[in-house]
Design a protein around this motif. Structure first.
Motif, PDB file in Angstrom:
ATOM      1  N   ALA A  49       0.847  -1.201   0.000  1.00  0.00           N
ATOM      2  CA  ALA A  49       0.000   0.000   0.000  1.00  0.00           C
ATOM      3  C   ALA A  49       0.880   1.247   0.000  1.00  0.00           C
ATOM      4  CB  ALA A  49      -0.923  -0.001   1.214  1.00  0.00           C
ATOM      5  N   ARG A  50       0.721   2.085  -1.000  1.00  0.00           N
ATOM      6  CA  ARG A  50       1.443   3.356  -1.049  1.00  0.00           C
ATOM      7  C   ARG A  50       0.746   4.339  -0.122  1.00  0.00           C
ATOM      8  NH1 ARG A  50       5.410   5.959  -3.837  1.00  0.00           N
ATOM      9  NH2 ARG A  50       5.040   8.107  -4.505  1.00  0.00           N
ATOM     10  N   PHE A  51       1.505   4.921   0.783  1.00  0.00           N
ATOM     11  CA  PHE A  51       0.899   5.746   1.824  1.00  0.00           C
ATOM     12  C   PHE A  51       0.175   6.958   1.249  1.00  0.00           C
ATOM     13  CE2 PHE A  51       0.637   8.370   5.632  1.00  0.00           C
ATOM     14  CZ  PHE A  51       0.284   7.417   6.584  1.00  0.00           C
ATOM     15  N   SER A  52       0.628   7.431   0.101  1.00  0.00           N
ATOM     16  CA  SER A  52       0.009   8.613  -0.516  1.00  0.00           C
ATOM     17  C   SER A  52      -1.142   8.253  -1.445  1.00  0.00           C
ATOM     18  CB  SER A  52       1.068   9.402  -1.293  1.00  0.00           C
ATOM     19  OG  SER A  52       1.738   8.558  -2.218  1.00  0.00           O
ATOM     20  N   ALA A  53      -1.614   7.010  -1.401  1.00  0.00           N
ATOM     21  CA  ALA A  53      -2.715   6.592  -2.273  1.00  0.00           C
ATOM     22  C   ALA A  53      -3.964   7.468  -2.155  1.00  0.00           C
ATOM     23  CB  ALA A  53      -3.066   5.129  -1.995  1.00  0.00           C
ATOM     24  N   PRO A  54      -4.337   7.959  -0.957  1.00  0.00           N
ATOM     25  CA  PRO A  54      -5.532   8.824  -0.889  1.00  0.00           C
ATOM     26  C   PRO A  54      -5.427  10.067  -1.784  1.00  0.00           C
ATOM     27  CG  PRO A  54      -4.921   8.100   1.307  1.00  0.00           C
ATOM     28  CD  PRO A  54      -3.805   7.676   0.396  1.00  0.00           C
ATOM     29  N   ILE A  55      -4.211  10.533  -2.007  1.00  0.00           N
ATOM     30  CA  ILE A  55      -4.008  11.676  -2.905  1.00  0.00           C
ATOM     31  C   ILE A  55      -3.985  11.206  -4.355  1.00  0.00           C
ATOM     32  CG2 ILE A  55      -2.423  13.542  -3.548  1.00  0.00           C
ATOM     33  CD1 ILE A  55      -1.361  13.455  -0.659  1.00  0.00           C
ATOM     34  N   GLU A  56      -3.236  10.153  -4.625  1.00  0.00           N
ATOM     35  CA  GLU A  56      -2.960   9.738  -5.999  1.00  0.00           C
ATOM     36  C   GLU A  56      -4.141   9.082  -6.682  1.00  0.00           C
ATOM     37  OE1 GLU A  56       0.516   7.370  -5.465  1.00  0.00           O
ATOM     38  OE2 GLU A  56       1.705   9.057  -4.732  1.00  0.00           O
ATOM     39  N   ILE A  57      -4.933   8.303  -5.948  1.00  0.00           N
ATOM     40  CA  ILE A  57      -6.094   7.668  -6.578  1.00  0.00           C
ATOM     41  C   ILE A  57      -7.399   8.043  -5.884  1.00  0.00           C
ATOM     42  CG2 ILE A  57      -4.754   5.720  -7.436  1.00  0.00           C
ATOM     43  CD1 ILE A  57      -5.879   4.017  -5.145  1.00  0.00           C
ATOM     44  N   GLY A  58      -7.302   8.769  -4.758  1.00  0.00           N
ATOM     45  CA  GLY A  58      -8.504   9.116  -3.996  1.00  0.00           C
ATOM     46  C   GLY A  58      -8.910  10.565  -4.094  1.00  0.00           C
ATOM     47  N   LYS A  59      -8.084  11.366  -4.792  1.00  0.00           N
ATOM     48  CA  LYS A  59      -8.379  12.784  -5.044  1.00  0.00           C
ATOM     49  C   LYS A  59      -8.470  13.613  -3.768  1.00  0.00           C
ATOM     50  CE  LYS A  59     -10.752  11.794  -9.402  1.00  0.00           C
ATOM     51  NZ  LYS A  59     -11.997  11.944 -10.206  1.00  0.00           N
ATOM     52  N   LEU A  60      -7.861  13.126  -2.675  1.00  0.00           N
ATOM     53  CA  LEU A  60      -7.779  13.946  -1.475  1.00  0.00           C
ATOM     54  C   LEU A  60      -6.561  14.862  -1.576  1.00  0.00           C
ATOM     55  CD1 LEU A  60      -8.601  11.402   1.411  1.00  0.00           C
ATOM     56  CD2 LEU A  60     -10.169  12.838   0.091  1.00  0.00           C
ATOM     57  N   LYS A  61      -6.525  15.875  -0.740  1.00  0.00           N
ATOM     58  CA  LYS A  61      -5.412  16.824  -0.776  1.00  0.00           C
ATOM     59  C   LYS A  61      -4.311  16.447   0.215  1.00  0.00           C
ATOM     60  CE  LYS A  61      -8.199  20.744  -2.346  1.00  0.00           C
ATOM     61  NZ  LYS A  61      -8.641  22.134  -2.050  1.00  0.00           N
ATOM     62  N   THR A  62      -4.556  15.438   1.022  1.00  0.00           N
ATOM     63  CA  THR A  62      -3.581  15.030   2.041  1.00  0.00           C
ATOM     64  C   THR A  62      -3.667  13.534   2.265  1.00  0.00           C
ATOM     65  OG1 THR A  62      -2.852  15.370   4.334  1.00  0.00           O
ATOM     66  CG2 THR A  62      -5.217  15.435   3.928  1.00  0.00           C
ATOM     67  N   ALA A  63      -2.582  12.974   2.831  1.00  0.00           N
ATOM     68  CA  ALA A  63      -2.581  11.582   3.281  1.00  0.00           C
ATOM     69  C   ALA A  63      -2.268  11.521   4.771  1.00  0.00           C
ATOM     70  CB  ALA A  63      -1.567  10.768   2.488  1.00  0.00           C
ATOM     71  N   ASP A  64      -2.482  12.609   5.475  1.00  0.00           N
ATOM     72  CA  ASP A  64      -2.236  12.712   6.911  1.00  0.00           C
ATOM     73  C   ASP A  64      -3.044  11.646   7.649  1.00  0.00           C
ATOM     74  OD1 ASP A  64      -2.030  13.363   9.598  1.00  0.00           O
ATOM     75  OD2 ASP A  64      -2.405  15.503   9.304  1.00  0.00           O
ATOM     76  N   PRO A  65      -2.385  10.745   8.370  1.00  0.00           N
ATOM     77  CA  PRO A  65      -3.119   9.643   9.012  1.00  0.00           C
ATOM     78  C   PRO A  65      -4.083  10.092  10.104  1.00  0.00           C
ATOM     79  CG  PRO A  65      -0.854   9.696   9.780  1.00  0.00           C
ATOM     80  CD  PRO A  65      -0.939  10.663   8.642  1.00  0.00           C
ATOM     81  N   LEU A  66      -3.946  11.319  10.606  1.00  0.00           N
ATOM     82  CA  LEU A  66      -4.881  11.814  11.625  1.00  0.00           C
ATOM     83  C   LEU A  66      -6.023  12.616  11.029  1.00  0.00           C
ATOM     84  CD1 LEU A  66      -2.504  12.792  14.584  1.00  0.00           C
ATOM     85  CD2 LEU A  66      -3.481  10.565  13.955  1.00  0.00           C
ATOM     86  N   ASP A  67      -6.020  12.755   9.703  1.00  0.00           N
ATOM     87  CA  ASP A  67      -7.108  13.448   9.021  1.00  0.00           C
ATOM     88  C   ASP A  67      -8.299  12.494   8.902  1.00  0.00           C
ATOM     89  OD1 ASP A  67      -8.681  14.176   6.448  1.00  0.00           O
ATOM     90  OD2 ASP A  67      -7.518  15.992   6.871  1.00  0.00           O
ATOM     91  N   VAL A  68      -9.472  12.940   9.320  1.00  0.00           N
ATOM     92  CA  VAL A  68     -10.663  12.078   9.332  1.00  0.00           C
ATOM     93  C   VAL A  68     -11.006  11.588   7.933  1.00  0.00           C
ATOM     94  CG1 VAL A  68     -13.125  11.984   9.839  1.00  0.00           C
ATOM     95  CG2 VAL A  68     -11.584  13.158  11.419  1.00  0.00           C
TER      96      VAL A  68
END
Length: 724
Positions: free
Chosen positions: A261-280
């Motif tokens: 699992a690439r840690f930055s996946a929420p940005i790269e395929i999820g269109k989020l602006k961050t991959a901060d693990p404490l971000d809801v």
């Protein structure tokens, strides 16, 4: 027939002979050769004449297929299979709970020591006739038992009075594939990736099934399909349906699929602006992704994560720590029974601490803070899969966190698939190392299996050496490293000698005149490589990029700890890395007994001498030789050992087919040439500092230092060809 036609016939027959040899290599240790000993064949025939095996599941069906393949090849006759117990059954295979009560009573006492993946194989008297029972608590135990039973037949063991109980000592027995989505394999030397993403899921290559068979035969129960330098695309639906197709095959052989699992996946395929693990929103994204994956693969194993290492994104990008990142993913997987395997291979360009210390310093403060479904995966040594390293100090120091041992089966720093190196000897050395964390006997093996500190999870991972080469591993003897890893992951207390014996018998033949000398060659091979590459504790002397040939002179790379000069620190005063209190003090990370031992150059085992000490060229070794002479003689000894290996293999020729002999013989000749390359290049370079002549018995280099420094290696696997 004309000369032209005769030539065509000769070429065709030669092709068939060569093709047949390659197919033999393809079969690995599952060749099931014909048993020529008539008495033994008769005994085995009596045992396998009539087999009771209910085919009520995919695993049972695969079990029957294996028996139906193996027995005719070994015995020249087929067995009769029945779905209902009959008086004539000579071999009864079923779960313990399904056996008749009177049969249960015959094995009840032994079964108390069988785990859910374990098994029993036992000869008993039943209805006044001798029968053999193969039984287990779970179906996967039945499959493992049958593979072991067939292996015992291959190696000509006496099965008439067999009484065998065995269970794996580790829960997670995993291959880590470093396969990229473009089918290249990082640090892979056996061709391209097995996974043909373009043809999946519609086309199922028979090779996927044979791969699963091979893993099940040695008890491997998990694989991560993709590179730890991860690509987020593998978590998208278009890839998940392809992963699902592989998981469907592997499930029938007890193998679970994991994904990197690439840690930055929420940005790269999820269109989020961050991959901060404490971000809801990030937490929610991973929870949804986990749920999605389990709709494709209900028994998905979980994520393997490389974070904040060698440029990979991770929680530290957001001012968070490893616990924040790992636990966020673990929480997403927890409802489905999945695990997070978080790699501890970290070293920072912003930290000028001795690289060998960084992982320990970074992870030890988090001991006991990870969720219960998190395992921390630690390389066997504190640097990077060197030919020899002391065990990683995290083993023993982290008491509340389950640690997965990470070995490298592919030979990144041991000659790729060109050099014959029997790695179970290395694995055994690490597992048998005593950490002294709870007094004498606190071995690394006891930490890895969870018994020393009572950890609930346990595991061992091996970086796979498998590719599309028809023999799977590039070098025929590299198959033994895959086999040996599986056996040690099942039982980390096995000896490398026993493993070599098992593999040779299943892969080549059972002739003792062949087995004994070739086994000795295998057991010596790893020490030979240490001698001609990195003797007396030297390490990381490899040239830029490819990690194949020598480059002790390299000093121009972007980070200090990428340069060999960082590790050997050779100067006119001496050589070696001072890790005692007068240097980096890495010894403080070990238990006091070992710290004191390692700090004393007179007491430390000399195989680690220059790992922990910078010593003068005239320092006296235990042999009475000067350090310079000792280093030079070790390099020469490594070359001599390869020559001995060639002699051993030449003497083994009568027991081999022409193809078997020639394939290894050519590779050994390459290994000898390159062992001399290592010896000459390293000694010429270090001689510029020592200013001492080579001792008697060491061959003089045929070329200059300038020649060796000028060599290029654009054809190394994984290197993009270029020229300065």
């Amino acid at each position: 027939m004309g000369i032209f036609k005769l030539s065509l016939v000769f070429i065709f027959l030669s092709f068939l002979k060569l093709h047949s040899q390659h197919l033999d290599d393809y079969k690995l240790w599952l060749k099931y050769n014909n048993i020529e000993d008539k008495n033994l064949a008769t005994d085995y025939s009596n045992i396998t004449n009539s087999i009771y095996l209910p085919t009520t599941s995919e695993i049972y069906t695969n079990t029957k297929k294996e028996l139906s393949t193996a027995i005719p090849q070994m015995l020249g006759r087929e067995s009769t299979f029945t779905d209902a117990l009959r008086p004539e059954n000579s071999l009864i295979i079923d779960l313990y709970d399904n056996l008749p009560k009177d049969l249960q009573l015959k094995v009840e006492r032994e079964f108390k020591n069988v785990s859910n993946e374990g098994f029993l194989i036992k000869s008993v008297k039943y209805n006044n006739a001798p029968i053999t029972i193969i039984s287990a608590k779970k179906e996967i135990g039945i499959l493992y038992a049958v593979f072991r039973f067939l292996h015992l037949m291959q190696t000509h063991e006496n099965l008439k009075e067999i009484d065998l109980i065995d269970s794996p000592k580790l829960q997670l027995r995993m291959l880590n594939h470093w396969d990229n989505l473009d089918r290249t394999v990082e640090r892979g030397y056996a061709g391209f990736s097995l996974w043909n993403w373009q043809k999946l899921p519609g086309y199922i290559d028979e090779r996927y099934i044979d791969y699963a068979r091979a893993n099940a035969s040695i008890g491997i129960n998990a694989i991560s399909l993709t590179n730890v330098n991860a690509n987020a695309l593998v978590l998208t639906p278009m890839y998940l349906e392809k992963v699902e197709a592989l998981a469907n095959i592997f499930r029938g052989y007890g193998v679970k699929v994991y994904l990197t699992a690439r840690f930055s996946a929420p940005i790269e395929i999820g269109k989020l602006k961050t991959a901060d693990p404490l971000d809801v929103a990030v937490q929610k994204w991973w929870q949804n992704k986990a749920k999605e994956i389990y709709t494709f693969i209900p028994d998905f194993g979980g994520f393997l994560v490389k974070a904040n290492s060698e440029g990979q994104p991770g929680p530290q990008n957001y001012g968070r720590n490893h616990v924040d990142g790992a636990n966020m993913m673990a929480k997403a997987l927890e409802p489905f029974g999945g695990n997070v395997i978080w790699r501890a291979f970290v070293y920072s360009e912003h930290d000028d601490t001795d690289r060998a210390k960084q992982a320990y310093d970074e992870f030890l403060p988090y001991d006991g803070k990870f969720m219960d479904n998190v395992l921390v995966q630690v390389k066997n040594g504190p640097i990077d899969f060197q030919p020899r390293e002391p065990f990683h100090p995290m083993f023993g120091a982290m008491k509340k966190t389950p640690l997965v041992m990470e070995f490298q089966i592919t030979q990144e720093y041991l000659g790729f698939s060109t050099h014959l190196v029997f790695l179970p000897k290395l694995f055994e050395e690490v597992l048998d190392s005593d950490t002294y964390q709870k007094g004498k006997g606190s071995t690394v093996a006891k930490i890895v299996d969870g018994s020393l500190y009572g950890n609930k999870l346990s595991g061992m991972a091996g970086v796979a050496n498998i590719g599309t080469d028809i023999n799977w591993t590039g070098h025929p003897f590299a198959q033994a490293n895959w086999y040996g890893f599986g056996r040690l992951a099942w039982d980390p207390y096995l000896s490398s000698e026993m493993i070599a014996d098992e593999w040779l018998r299943a892969t080549y033949n059972n002739d003792q005149e062949f087995i004994e000398p070739v086994k000795k060659m295998m057991l010596m091979s790893r020490e030979a490589v240490v001698n001609y590459m990195n003797p007396l504790g030297l390490h990381h002397l490899f040239d830029t990029g490819h990690h194949y040939g020598p480059g002790p002179w390299v000093n121009n790379l972007g980070r200090p700890d990428w340069n060999p000069v960082y590790y050997h620190k050779a100067d006119t005063m001496g050589i070696g890395f001072d890790r005692t209190p007068t240097g980096s003090n890495a010894t403080e990370q070990y238990a006091p007994y070992l710290a004191n031992l390692y700090n004393d150059p007179k007491r430390i085992p000399e195989e680690y001498l220059l790992w922990f000490h910078h010593l003068p060229w005239d320092y006296k070794l235990k042999s009475g030789e000067s350090l310079w002479d000792g280093i030079a003689l070790k390099y020469q000894k490594g070359v001599n050992q390869v020559s001995e290996m060639i002699t051993t293999w030449n003497n083994a020729k009568p027991y081999l087919t022409e193809g078997q002999y020639k394939e290894v013989e050519m590779l050994l000749q390459i290994q000898l040439k390159e062992a001399k390359w290592w010896r000459d290049a390293c000694l010429l370079y270090f001689q510029t500092f020592s200013q001492r002549p080579l001792p008697a018995g060491v061959e003089k280099p045929a070329n200059s230092l300038e020649y060796f420094e000028s060599l290029k290696f654009p054809f190394a696997p994984g290197i993009r060809p270029q020229w300065d």
